[in-house]
Design a protein around this motif. Structure first.
Motif, PDB file in Angstrom:
ATOM      1  N   GLU A   1       0.827  -1.204   0.000  1.00  0.00           N
ATOM      2  CA  GLU A   1       0.000   0.000   0.000  1.00  0.00           C
ATOM      3  C   GLU A   1       0.865   1.260   0.000  1.00  0.00           C
TER       4      GLU A   1
ATOM      5  N   GLU B   1      -5.697   2.558  -5.937  1.00  0.00           N
ATOM      6  CA  GLU B   1      -6.818   3.380  -5.496  1.00  0.00           C
ATOM      7  C   GLU B   1      -8.156   2.749  -5.884  1.00  0.00           C
TER       8      GLU B   1
ATOM      9  N   GLN C   1     -14.690   1.390   6.146  1.00  0.00           N
ATOM     10  CA  GLN C   1     -13.453   1.546   5.396  1.00  0.00           C
ATOM     11  C   GLN C   1     -12.509   0.428   5.821  1.00  0.00           C
ATOM     12  N   MET C   2     -12.258  -0.511   4.932  1.00  0.00           N
ATOM     13  CA  MET C   2     -11.384  -1.636   5.297  1.00  0.00           C
ATOM     14  C   MET C   2      -9.937  -1.274   5.001  1.00  0.00           C
ATOM     15  N   ASN C   3      -9.026  -1.905   5.734  1.00  0.00           N
ATOM     16  CA  ASN C   3      -7.630  -1.699   5.338  1.00  0.00           C
ATOM     17  C   ASN C   3      -7.274  -2.713   4.252  1.00  0.00           C
TER      18      ASN C   3
ATOM     19  N   SER D   1       3.057   1.211  -3.763  1.00  0.00           N
ATOM     20  CA  SER D   1       2.509   0.865  -5.078  1.00  0.00           C
ATOM     21  C   SER D   1       1.496   1.882  -5.547  1.00  0.00           C
ATOM     22  N   ASP D   2       1.400   2.038  -6.866  1.00  0.00           N
ATOM     23  CA  ASP D   2       0.235   2.736  -7.389  1.00  0.00           C
ATOM     24  C   ASP D   2      -0.639   1.790  -8.206  1.00  0.00           C
TER      25      ASP D   2
ATOM     26  N   ARG E   1      -8.761  -0.180  -3.620  1.00  0.00           N
ATOM     27  CA  ARG E   1      -9.100   0.279  -2.273  1.00  0.00           C
ATOM     28  C   ARG E   1     -10.550   0.736  -2.212  1.00  0.00           C
TER      29      ARG E   1
END
Lengths: 307, 135
Positions: free
Chosen positions: A197, A218, A282-284, A200-201, A221
């Motif tokens: 996380e 993103e 909102q999960m990690n 990285s993109d 996520r």
């Protein structure tokens, strides 16, 4: 226009009758850091070895920097860096000897000063033999060897496995440093989702040989969500909503794991099924990964039951 | 300029929002004043060990919120508070958040007056610094 530096098309590998990689279509655009994640045995190392032409595919193909992986010429190989799982280096060589050996493969672009600076920063004696280094020190040498030729494409197979937090951070710094140079691209596999996380993109998720996601971090996520619906009466027996991955229920609640479902759609479902309220959590990334790759109807390993 | 940004990589909050929110807070507290230059995207990325695109995304978000402006070729700067416009939607969001806090406070058994005192107390943490800096 962004160039695709790595592309696989229907890449497939059987070991005997075991399917290790199933028609993988992966594209990695130039200039990104792509985190390659999957559980143990998901096919990450197989995929990486196929990409580098170290294994022959049963079907399909892959291209690195526009060149077929099975026919990578030395001129192309010089533009690619590869860090193996476990940092296997020649044990009988000293750091000095290993540098000379490695430099020979990258005659044009090897950066002596950069390598020397890194070894000095790590505090490693250049005359020491690899076999006398600790795991962490060997990993540091491996990182310096990977960055010194300034590769256009760097592929690392679980480079931070078993390393302490400080050395792991050095690998992350190394990746950021490389990516800041014009047109560099990194693909790395890892089980440390926090690391993925952080740097990285893009993310590629592989599960049992199947590539299940290949998108921006993103997007991933935002796509995987946990929603808890509360009901005054018992929740509906059937749950039918777009993007449903997992459904867990208790007396008055339904917990859904959804992929790519819009918030409006969730609100709509809550309304039409008589939910009293609903909460989108909102999960990690780690929880998202675990849910995303969990088999259908999976339960917790241990569950607390009220007696 | 020192920015005390802390990245928490296991959190539910995406990293770009963590960066954007901490810079917003620094602006609200006047630790970053109007006209101050934010670090270059690549510099901040290297310092925080995060992807440069993540920093760029955070800056875009701050720009959309009107807190910073990007001048091509020279960098990203904290905007002039007088020129920031707040529309009805922004005010709505603020009202909603306040309602949320008031609900929590009252449910904890606090009186209205307690909440006002708390609010004033917190506010001085932001505004006092602003006064101190201007002198």
């Amino acid at each position: 226009m962004t160039e695709t530096v790595l592309q696989t098309l229907g890449l497939t590998k059987y070991y005997g009758s075991t399917l290790a990689l199933d028609h993988m279509n992966l594209q990695i655009p130039q200039g990104c850091i792509c985190g390659f994640v999957g559980r143990n045995g998901a096919g990450k190392t197989t995929a990486i070895k196929l990409m580098l032409g170290l294994l022959r595919p049963t079907a399909g193909s892959s291209r690195l920097l526009g060149c077929d992986s099975q026919q990578l010429e030395p001129a192309i190989r010089q533009r690619i860096g590869y860090v193996t799982e476990g940092h296997r280096l020649f044990r009988w060589m000293s750091i000095n000897e290993l540098e000379k050996f490695q430099r020979a493969f990258f005659p044009k672009q090897w950066d002596d000063k950069f390598f020397a600076d890194m070894i000095e920063y790590f505090g490693l004696p250049k005359k020491r033999k690899i076999k006398h280094l600790s795991n962490g020190e060997r990993a540091q040498v491996s990182l310096a060897l990977a960055l010194a030729p300034n590769p256009e494409l760097l592929i690392m197979d679980d480079p931070t496995l078993g390393l302490d937090a400080a050395i792991r951070r050095q690998f992350l710094e190394g990746m950021i440093e490389l990516i800041m140079r014009e047109g560099r691209t990194v693909l790395f596999s890892s089980h440390i989702l926090g690391d993925v996380e952080r740097v990285s993109d893009r993310i590629a998720v592989i599960d049992k040989g199947v590539l299940r996601a290949n998108c921006s971090l993103e997007e991933f996520r935002a796509a995987v969500k946990k929603v808890i619906f509360s009901f005054t009466d018992s929740p509906p027996a059937e749950v039918d909503i777009d993007g449903l991955l997992h459904c867990r229920r208790s007396d008055k609640e339904v917990e859904l794991i959804l992929v790519g479902t819009a918030d409006e759609q969730i609100a709509e479902w809550a309304k039409s099924n008589g939910a009293e309220k609903h909460q989108i959590l909102q999960m990690n990334l780690e929880d998202q990964f675990i849910e995303y790759t969990a088999p259908a109807n999976h339960r917790r390993l241990f569950r607390w039951e009220e007696k | 300029m020192a920015l005390w940004i802390q990245i928490s990589s296991g959190s539910g909050q995406p990293i770009y929002t963590q960066v954007a929110e901490q810079i917003s807070e620094a602006i609200a507290k006047s630790e970053l004043a109007s006209g101050d230059k934010l670090p270059a995207v690549r510099k901040l990325a290297a310092e925080l060990v995060i992807n440069p695109n993540t920093v760029a995304r955070a800056y875009t978000r701050l720009e959309q919120a009107g807190l910073v402006i990007t001048k091509t070729g020279s960098g990203t700067f904290v905007s002039d508070p007088k020129l920031r416009k707040s529309d009805a939607a922004d005010i709505n969001v603020l009202t909603e958040r306040m309602d949320n806090l008031i609900t929590r406070g009252l449910n904890l058994g606090l009186e209205g007056q307690d909440l006002i005192t708390m609010f004033k107390d917190r506010l001085t943490k932001f505004v006092k610094k602003q006064m101190g800096k201007k002198k």
